[in-house]
Design an enzyme around this catalytic site. Structure first.
Site, PDB file in Angstrom:
ATOM      1  N   HIS A   1      -3.689  -8.467  -3.388  1.00 37.65           N
ATOM      2  CA  HIS A   1      -3.540  -7.212  -2.330  1.00 37.65           C
ATOM      3  C   HIS A   1      -4.239  -7.666  -0.860  1.00 37.65           C
ATOM      4  CE1 HIS A   1      -4.091  -3.395  -0.617  1.00 37.65           C
ATOM      5  NE2 HIS A   1      -5.450  -3.577  -0.388  1.00 37.65           N
TER       6      HIS A   1
ATOM      7  N   ASP B   1       0.705  -1.268   0.097  1.00 42.35           N
ATOM      8  CA  ASP B   1      -0.037   0.044   0.100  1.00 42.35           C
ATOM      9  C   ASP B   1       0.814   1.119   0.054  1.00 42.35           C
ATOM     10  OD1 ASP B   1      -1.546  -2.343   0.894  1.00 42.35           O
ATOM     11  OD2 ASP B   1      -2.984  -0.868   1.824  1.00 42.35           O
TER      12      ASP B   1
ATOM     13  N   ASN C   1      -8.494  -2.696  -2.314  1.00 45.16           N
ATOM     14  CA  ASN C   1      -9.799  -2.084  -2.127  1.00 45.16           C
ATOM     15  C   ASN C   1     -10.019  -0.550  -2.169  1.00 45.16           C
ATOM     16  OD1 ASN C   1      -8.124  -2.306   0.380  1.00 45.16           O
ATOM     17  ND2 ASN C   1      -9.703  -1.613   1.387  1.00 45.16           N
ATOM     18  N   HIS C   2      -8.983   0.016  -2.127  1.00 42.80           N
ATOM     19  CA  HIS C   2      -8.982   1.653  -2.604  1.00 42.80           C
ATOM     20  C   HIS C   2      -8.999   1.958  -4.057  1.00 42.80           C
ATOM     21  CE1 HIS C   2      -9.241   3.225   1.588  1.00 42.80           C
ATOM     22  NE2 HIS C   2      -8.682   1.982   1.938  1.00 42.80           N
TER      23      HIS C   2
ATOM     24  N   HIS D   1      -0.885   4.497  -0.530  1.00 44.15           N
ATOM     25  CA  HIS D   1      -1.949   5.657  -0.053  1.00 44.15           C
ATOM     26  C   HIS D   1      -1.736   6.990  -0.166  1.00 44.15           C
ATOM     27  CE1 HIS D   1      -4.906   2.773   1.564  1.00 44.15           C
ATOM     28  NE2 HIS D   1      -3.973   2.114   1.943  1.00 44.15           N
TER      29      HIS D   1
ATOM     30  N   ASP E   1      -3.879  -0.594  -3.693  1.00 44.20           N
ATOM     31  CA  ASP E   1      -3.951   0.823  -2.657  1.00 44.20           C
ATOM     32  C   ASP E   1      -3.121   1.715  -3.033  1.00 44.20           C
ATOM     33  OD1 ASP E   1      -6.220  -0.608  -1.554  1.00 44.20           O
ATOM     34  OD2 ASP E   1      -5.358  -0.454   0.424  1.00 44.20           O
TER      35      ASP E   1
ATOM     36  N   ARG F   1     -20.055  -7.815   8.139  1.00 45.19           N
ATOM     37  CA  ARG F   1     -20.756  -8.947   7.419  1.00 45.19           C
ATOM     38  C   ARG F   1     -20.158  -9.239   6.024  1.00 45.19           C
ATOM     39  NH1 ARG F   1     -25.713 -12.271   7.923  1.00 45.19           N
ATOM     40  NH2 ARG F   1     -26.312 -12.980   5.872  1.00 45.19           N
TER      41      ARG F   1
ATOM     42  N   HIS G   1      -2.283  -4.784   2.406  1.00 51.14           N
ATOM     43  CA  HIS G   1      -3.478  -4.483   3.199  1.00 51.14           C
ATOM     44  C   HIS G   1      -3.529  -3.904   4.392  1.00 51.14           C
ATOM     45  CE1 HIS G   1      -7.933  -4.345   2.877  1.00 51.14           C
ATOM     46  NE2 HIS G   1      -8.039  -5.218   3.681  1.00 51.14           N
TER      47      HIS G   1
ATOM     48  N   ASP H   1      -6.208   7.379  -2.144  1.00 51.09           N
ATOM     49  CA  ASP H   1      -6.812   7.629  -1.052  1.00 51.09           C
ATOM     50  C   ASP H   1      -5.808   7.898   0.130  1.00 51.09           C
ATOM     51  OD1 ASP H   1      -9.344   7.442  -2.060  1.00 51.09           O
ATOM     52  OD2 ASP H   1      -9.795   5.428  -1.463  1.00 51.09           O
ATOM     53  N   ARG H   2      -6.505   8.424   1.307  1.00 50.80           N
ATOM     54  CA  ARG H   2      -5.929   8.507   2.839  1.00 50.80           C
ATOM     55  C   ARG H   2      -4.851   9.830   2.489  1.00 50.80           C
ATOM     56  NH1 ARG H   2      -7.185   3.827   5.429  1.00 50.80           N
ATOM     57  NH2 ARG H   2      -9.396   4.057   5.489  1.00 50.80           N
TER      58      ARG H   2
END
Length: 917
Positions: free
Chosen positions: A683, A573, A634-635, A575, A602, A775, A801, A605-606
């Site tokens: 990832h 990552d 996931n980003h 980021h 990733d 969930r 991750h 983001d952030r």
């Protein structure tokens, strides 16, 4: 309920209540037939054209209170509706002032309370730019751009009728002193109005220096009319001059001076039918002469010349980008068709030659997806929208309804109402395939493979393609983006994204094609971005478009061969931590034929420099497509980008159309890579339990686990996953079942994608619930890793991750994590790392980690650009803050001890500060 509709509804309710009280009906919304007839009769007597809308509001209130809507009430409703609509005649529009006579007013004193100073000049300026009173009040001097050499002034105006803050439509006027007196010249009037006031000041002010009010404008127009001896009311007593009188004045004045109707309609930005009504009574004495001058042959000749000039201007770019160019006989077809049928030449593009392979989406609220069919053997059938048909026989362009072309991976231009030929329309016809009024330009991005004709998914007898809730949700998301974004007219979009080559203040490298990128180019880009300069917008668009085409040629499970003398560097990552990214490259070197790079998701983001990071990675990819590889994280998902900063960063540094392109590139990213058939790089994690059953009450206790699968998922199964998708909040909830069942292929694909992008290792055996989602996301134990690696003949799995203290960690005997963002979020205190894979003496890949610490960066906090989305598009995002995580997990999962996973965030409670992070 939209904010734009709430006020009228409340107003109608109030009037209904007032009339009901006067008529003796205290239960205002417990309707009876006599109640309806009495109130509707009063509305008809008052000349209310929208009486039916008042009735509809009362009906909805009646039903909402639980009262039955009987057949008798419905009959009364229909009768009242017919009665109220009879004999009303056409709607009265705002009357126009005689603009030529306004030049005689020189007073600077306002003519109405809270009205503008210099009322005549203010009205003349508003009329030239066809402003509504709200637009005039919101206008600031900084929205004006003067070219004193050519004596022109350009005004940045709202491109949305319902959102006066949505600036994006530029309209320009030149000095007209050669034809008009200086007091009517738009250039000199605006110069005199602005004076030497600062940019933040309003263009128009009242005597106290504040922007004039809505009523102040309308009363000023009324007072000017009275001073000119004009009737200020209609026969029914309604006022003749309203807040829209400046629009009517400008439209009529330009028509009198010989400006064609379609040009006036385009200049007005919207409401072309209303502009036509403005001009019904305009004294266009020159109309006969204009008809001669604008004859069919002359008009077609001028159109041909404009089109030829535009094609010549853009030919080099079009060849490079493979954008459709008109067929050589296109103009001849157009001329023959027009002469034979008498139909007007369409303002937009003819359907492309592969029309039968296209789909069209009706953008009305109940729209469907249709397969298009037409007879291409006759040029007229391909040319004229009235002949265009779908396989269910819907004439989708006959009534000029809005619709959009869709095709796999493409951006489609929304088509709208037909206009006579214009420079912009011809531009679209030859170069951009755009057919739309200027204010209705939209971008709709394809969101699912389901829209590809190769994937019909069960055509019904009506030949409508089924559309899932997910696809509809994402389409509406795109439409909301377009509606609330700063839109540009066709000409500006065209020039800024394709032909605009100047980049003031930028002295870095330029990108037109992949061959432009070399080692020196990359070093110059690194330095320019470090100094705060961005790749110009045109170049950024071209770069991302090229990356999309490259990624489409790659597989879900990519394969990399590392030969002796080569090395593969795996990065975790990043980021958006650009300055740490530069430091990492200084240690790892740059990619080349012997130094392969794999970025494991990733990238964005952030951090607040995600644009700089992704631009550099994409540029390296285009220089060495066989040496630079990327996995999706996931980003690299729309859901995350909206919340964690990337969408806002692209919007604030470029525009949201470019963000749409980035999203398209992310959807085409591979999910995993296999190096030398030995090491799998993904990832987050490996496939979850089968069957995928959620156990209510399951805890993070290692003993409380779903056991390892009877058989591991194979690499062959993984390779067939359709990666082109987006995940929504419902995707995770639907990714588990309450009882075992047979999954459909698309469900299996979605669930594996969630595992590849979201899962984490844990210390205990089997599968357990994740800390990240409530969930649908699982953690997996060492026995799961061992089974997956053994049954697929692998040596190791590398994933990212998660924050790790040293930037890497051997989580399981054959599973290692790498995280490349040191001091994550400026608070993590962790190191970053990368892994280098080199072939050993026996051919096995050897893994060597390298750790490093954070370097200083400019004083900009993480997620700084999230505010752009939160402030401009609050309906598209959620406000997030860091989640408090225990220093050690209660059940011994040391992976989380003292560190926060990269997605351990939670939504801010209502009323909490956006900056609570």
């Amino acid at each position: 309920m939209a904010s734009t509709s709430a006020a009228p509804i409340e107003s109608r309710k109030r009037l209904w209540v007032q009339l009901s009280d006067k008529a003796g009906y205290p239960d205002h919304f417990q309707l009876t037939p006599m109640h309806i007839r009495t109130v509707m009769g009063a509305l008809k007597l008052g000349g209310y054209r929208s009486a039916v809308q008042y009735m509809e509001v009362a009906k909805q209130e009646h039903i909402g209170l639980g009262h039955p809507w009987t057949e008798k009430l419905q009959q009364t409703y229909r009768a009242a509706k017919r009665s109220c609509m009879r004999g009303l005649g056409p709607a009265k529009q705002a009357s126009a002032l005689p603009m030529g006579r306004l030049a005689g007013f020189s007073s600077s004193e306002p003519m109405a309370t809270s009205g503008p100073t210099s009322p005549a000049r203010s009205t003349i300026i508003s009329s030239w730019w066809m402003l509504r009173e709200l637009e005039a009040s919101r206008a600031k001097i900084e929205h004006l751009t003067f070219d004193h050499v050519n004596k022109t002034v350009t005004w940045l105006l709202p491109s949305s009728k319902t959102d006066v803050a949505a600036l994006g439509a530029s309209r320009k006027h030149s000095c007209a002193c050669s034809a008009l007196c200086p007091s009517l010249c738009p250039y000199h009037c605006v110069l005199a109005q602005v004076g030497d006031r600062p940019g933040h000041a309003p263009v128009f002010t009242d005597v106290e220096g504040y922007p004039p009010s809505k009523a102040g404008w309308a009363n000023t127009f009324q007072s000017l009319a009275a001073a000119l001896g004009l009737p200020v009311t209609f026969r029914n007593g309604a006022r003749a001059f309203t807040g829209h009188s400046a629009r009517a004045t400008g439209a009529q004045f330009m028509a009198i001076k010989g400006i064609e109707l379609w040009r006036i309609q385009i200049f007005g930005r919207w409401g072309s039918a209303v502009v036509l009504r403005y001009l019904r009574e305009a004294p266009v004495e020159q109309l006969g002469q204009l008809a001669v001058e604008a004859g069919h042959a002359d008009s077609l000749a001028r159109a041909r010349k404009e089109l030829e000039e535009l094609i010549a201007k853009g030919q080099a770019f079009l060849n490079a980008q493979q954008i459709a160019v008109p067929d050589p006989d296109w103009l001849q077809d157009c001329e023959a068709s027009s002469s034979q049928t008498g139909a007007p030449i369409p303002a937009g593009a003819a359907p492309p030659r592969d029309f039968s392979a296209r789909l069209v989406l009706n953008l009305s609220p109940g729209g469907k997806l249709h397969r298009c069919v037409t007879d291409l053997s006759d040029p007229r059938m391909a040319l004229h929208p009235k002949h265009w048909r779908t396989s269910c026989a819907w004439p989708f362009a006959r009534d000029c309804s809005s619709f959009s072309w869709v095709g796999k991976g493409a951006l489609a231009s929304v088509l709208g109402k037909a206009q006579p030929p214009s420079r912009q329309a011809l531009e679209g016809k030859g170069l951009a395939l755009v057919r739309a009024p200027l204010e209705d330009v939209r971008k709709v991005e394809l969101v699912s493979k389901a829209f590809d004709p190769a994937f019909p998914r069960g055509w019904g007898p009506s030949n409508h393609l089924p559309v899932t809730d997910l696809e509809v949700e994402l389409i509406h998301l795109r439409q909301q983006f377009a509606k609330r974004s700063r839109l540009l007219p066709v000409m500006e979009v065209f020039e800024s994204k394709i032909f605009y080559s100047r980049a003031p203040g930028y002295n870095g490298p330029r990108y037109a094609q992949a061959s432009d990128v070399n080692d020196g180019w990359l070093q110059r880009l690194l330095q320019c971005q470090q100094q705060g300069q961005l790749l110009p917008k045109k170049d950024a668009y071209l770069l991302v478009l090229d990356v999309i085409q490259q990624l489409k040629s790659e597989q879900t499970l990519g394969r990399i061969q590392v030969n002796p003398g080569q090395k593969l560097t795996v990065f975790g990552d990043i980021h958006g931590q650009y300055f740490d990214f530069m430091n990492m490259l200084s240690m790892a070197g740059m990619p080349n034929a012997n130094s392969l790079f794999l970025f494991n998701g990733d990238f964005v983001d952030r951090g607040s420099w995600s644009v700089e990071v992704i631009t550099m990675i994409y540029a390296m990819k285009m220089q060495n497509p066989n040496a630079v590889f990327m996995n999706r994280g996931n980003h690299e998902m729309l859901e995350a980008n909206m919340i964690y900063g990337f969408a806002g960063e692209v919007g604030s540094k470029y525009d949201l159309d470019l963000f749409n392109l980035y999203s398209e590139s992310f959807r085409n990213l591979p999910l995993l890579h296999l190096a030398n058939n030995q090491i799998l790089v993904v990832h987050a994690g490996i496939p979850g339990p089968r069957p995928r059953v959620w156990l209510p009450g399951q805890t993070h206790d290692p003993e409380d686990a779903v056991p390892v699968n009877l058989k591991a998922c194979t690499l062959a199964e993984i390779a067939t996953v359709d990666r082109y998708t987006e995940l929504t909040p419902n995707s995770y909830k639907d990714a588990v079942d309450d009882a075992p069942r047979q999954e459909e292929k698309w469900e299996t694909d979605t669930r594996m994608i969630i595992d590849f992008l979201w899962s984490d290792p844990r210390g205990g055996a089997g599968y357990g619930p994740s800390y990240r989602k409530s969930r649908g996301v699982f953690m997996f134990g060492p026995d799961v890793s061992e089974q997956f690696i053994r049954e697929n003949n692998l040596k190791m799995v590398i994933r990212s991750h998660e924050v790790k203290a040293d930037g890497y960690l051997q989580d399981h005997p054959s599973l290692m994590s790498v995280f490349s963002a040191p001091n994550y979020l400026d608070t993590g205190g962790n190191k970053g790392a990368f892994l280098q894979l080199t072939p050993g003496p026996g051919g096995d890949l050897q893994v060597t980690p390298t750790s490093y610490t954070a370097v200083p960066h400019p004083d900009l906090p993480p997620m700084y650009h999230q505010n752009y989305i939160a402030e401009n598009h609050p309906h598209l995002t959620r406000q997030m803050r860091k989640k408090q995580v225990a220093q050690a997990d209660d059940f011994g999962d040391s992976d989380f001890a003292g560190y926060q996973g990269p997605d351990e965030w939670e939504e801010v409670d209502a009323g909490a500060s956006l900056n609570a992070r």
